[in-house]
Design a protein around this motif. Structure first.
Motif, PDB file in Angstrom:
ATOM      1  N   ARG A 121       0.922  -1.256  -0.089  1.00 15.00           N
ATOM      2  CA  ARG A 121      -0.079   0.160   0.163  1.00 15.00           C
ATOM      3  C   ARG A 121       0.991   1.182  -0.033  1.00 15.00           C
ATOM      4  O   ARG A 121       0.447   2.436  -0.458  1.00 15.00           O
ATOM      5  CB  ARG A 121      -0.976   0.031   1.281  1.00 15.00           C
ATOM      6  CG  ARG A 121      -2.099  -0.900   0.973  1.00 15.00           C
ATOM      7  CD  ARG A 121      -3.383  -0.877   2.110  1.00 15.00           C
ATOM      8  NE  ARG A 121      -2.826  -1.110   3.386  1.00 15.00           N
ATOM      9  CZ  ARG A 121      -2.772  -2.208   3.971  1.00 15.00           C
ATOM     10  NH1 ARG A 121      -3.324  -3.347   3.379  1.00 15.00           N
ATOM     11  NH2 ARG A 121      -2.347  -2.688   5.275  1.00 15.00           N
ATOM     12  N   LEU A 122       2.145   1.189   0.590  1.00 19.19           N
ATOM     13  CA  LEU A 122       2.885   2.229   0.717  1.00 19.19           C
ATOM     14  C   LEU A 122       3.451   2.912  -0.806  1.00 19.19           C
ATOM     15  O   LEU A 122       3.782   3.799  -1.083  1.00 19.19           O
ATOM     16  CB  LEU A 122       4.138   2.072   1.415  1.00 19.19           C
ATOM     17  CG  LEU A 122       4.217   1.816   2.699  1.00 19.19           C
ATOM     18  CD1 LEU A 122       5.199   1.434   3.422  1.00 19.19           C
ATOM     19  CD2 LEU A 122       3.393   3.263   3.553  1.00 19.19           C
ATOM     20  N   VAL A 123       3.423   2.014  -1.816  1.00 19.78           N
ATOM     21  CA  VAL A 123       3.902   2.425  -3.076  1.00 19.78           C
ATOM     22  C   VAL A 123       2.786   2.078  -4.188  1.00 19.78           C
ATOM     23  O   VAL A 123       2.967   2.697  -5.518  1.00 19.78           O
ATOM     24  CB  VAL A 123       4.995   1.402  -3.783  1.00 19.78           C
ATOM     25  CG1 VAL A 123       6.274   1.252  -2.704  1.00 19.78           C
ATOM     26  CG2 VAL A 123       4.730   0.117  -3.757  1.00 19.78           C
ATOM     27  N   GLU A 124       1.482   1.831  -3.740  1.00 16.32           N
ATOM     28  CA  GLU A 124       0.399   1.887  -4.879  1.00 16.32           C
ATOM     29  C   GLU A 124       0.185   3.236  -5.064  1.00 16.32           C
ATOM     30  O   GLU A 124       0.289   4.278  -4.246  1.00 16.32           O
ATOM     31  CB  GLU A 124      -0.828   1.087  -4.400  1.00 16.32           C
ATOM     32  CG  GLU A 124      -0.631  -0.355  -4.257  1.00 16.32           C
ATOM     33  CD  GLU A 124      -1.720  -1.056  -3.835  1.00 16.32           C
ATOM     34  OE1 GLU A 124      -2.305  -2.062  -4.276  1.00 16.32           O
ATOM     35  OE2 GLU A 124      -2.346  -0.660  -2.650  1.00 16.32           O
ATOM     36  N   GLY A 125      -0.507   3.517  -6.377  1.00 17.30           N
ATOM     37  CA  GLY A 125      -0.873   4.874  -6.653  1.00 17.30           C
ATOM     38  C   GLY A 125      -0.025   5.316  -7.769  1.00 17.30           C
ATOM     39  O   GLY A 125       0.647   4.588  -8.691  1.00 17.30           O
ATOM     40  N   PRO A 126       0.004   6.752  -7.846  1.00 12.80           N
ATOM     41  CA  PRO A 126       0.546   7.284  -9.102  1.00 12.80           C
ATOM     42  C   PRO A 126       2.182   6.889  -9.124  1.00 12.80           C
ATOM     43  O   PRO A 126       2.818   6.594  -8.069  1.00 12.80           O
ATOM     44  CB  PRO A 126       0.567   8.896  -8.884  1.00 12.80           C
ATOM     45  CG  PRO A 126      -0.639   8.982  -8.025  1.00 12.80           C
ATOM     46  CD  PRO A 126      -0.537   7.767  -7.197  1.00 12.80           C
ATOM     47  N   GLY A 127       2.871   6.702 -10.372  1.00 12.01           N
ATOM     48  CA  GLY A 127       4.069   6.330 -10.514  1.00 12.01           C
ATOM     49  C   GLY A 127       4.251   5.942 -11.884  1.00 12.01           C
ATOM     50  O   GLY A 127       3.450   6.121 -12.688  1.00 12.01           O
ATOM     51  N   PRO A 128       5.405   5.413 -12.595  1.00 13.46           N
ATOM     52  CA  PRO A 128       5.616   4.819 -13.696  1.00 13.46           C
ATOM     53  C   PRO A 128       4.450   4.058 -14.139  1.00 13.46           C
ATOM     54  O   PRO A 128       3.817   3.376 -13.238  1.00 13.46           O
ATOM     55  CB  PRO A 128       6.856   3.991 -13.545  1.00 13.46           C
ATOM     56  CG  PRO A 128       7.400   4.710 -12.461  1.00 13.46           C
ATOM     57  CD  PRO A 128       6.663   5.031 -11.506  1.00 13.46           C
TER      58      PRO A 128
END
Length: 130
Positions: A121-128
């Motif tokens: 959950r810490l890295v989910e969301g906007p990104g590459p």
């Protein structure tokens, strides 16, 4: 002197190490891995692979079917296919540098799939792009 493929692996490894609680380690005899809490989420290398080639294996539960038609994706078989692990292979003539953003997105997707839910959950969301 390093090849573009070696530089790409170093860049992708560095990116993977920015994700929470990750480390690197040896895989099987000829591979290197990125792990989250001891669970592999990316495998680099293949048997007898020269320096000007790179194979990357990642778990893609969201986009596995979508990536199968990409020219650098090899057909996954057996356990790998059953568990949505995609195999990308770049040969000497391939522009692996152009695919770095895509591969970073794949690393994130694989990390989220293999990490404990709290870390994912810490890295989910906007990104590459995944």
């Amino acid at each position: 002197m390093t090849t573009p493929h070696q530089r790409a692996e170093a860049e992708l490894t560095a990116y993977g190490l920015t994700l929470p609680e990750t480390d690197t380690g040896p895989g099987w005899a000829f591979t290197r891995v990125l792990r989250v809490r001891g669970r592999m989420f990316a495998i680099f290398g293949d048997k007898a692979q020269p320096d000007d080639e790179l194979t990357i294996t990642v778990k893609l539960p969201i986009s596995f079917e979508m990536v199968q038609d990409l020219p650098f994706v090899r057909e996954s078989r057996g356990w790998y296919r059953q568990h949505s692990w995609a195999i990308a292979h770049f040969g000497p003539g391939d522009d692996i540098g152009a695919e770095i953003p895509t591969l970073q997105g794949w690393l994130r997707q694989s990390y989220v799939a293999m990490a404990p839910k709290r870390l994912g959950r810490l890295v989910e969301g906007p990104g590459p792009e995944l």
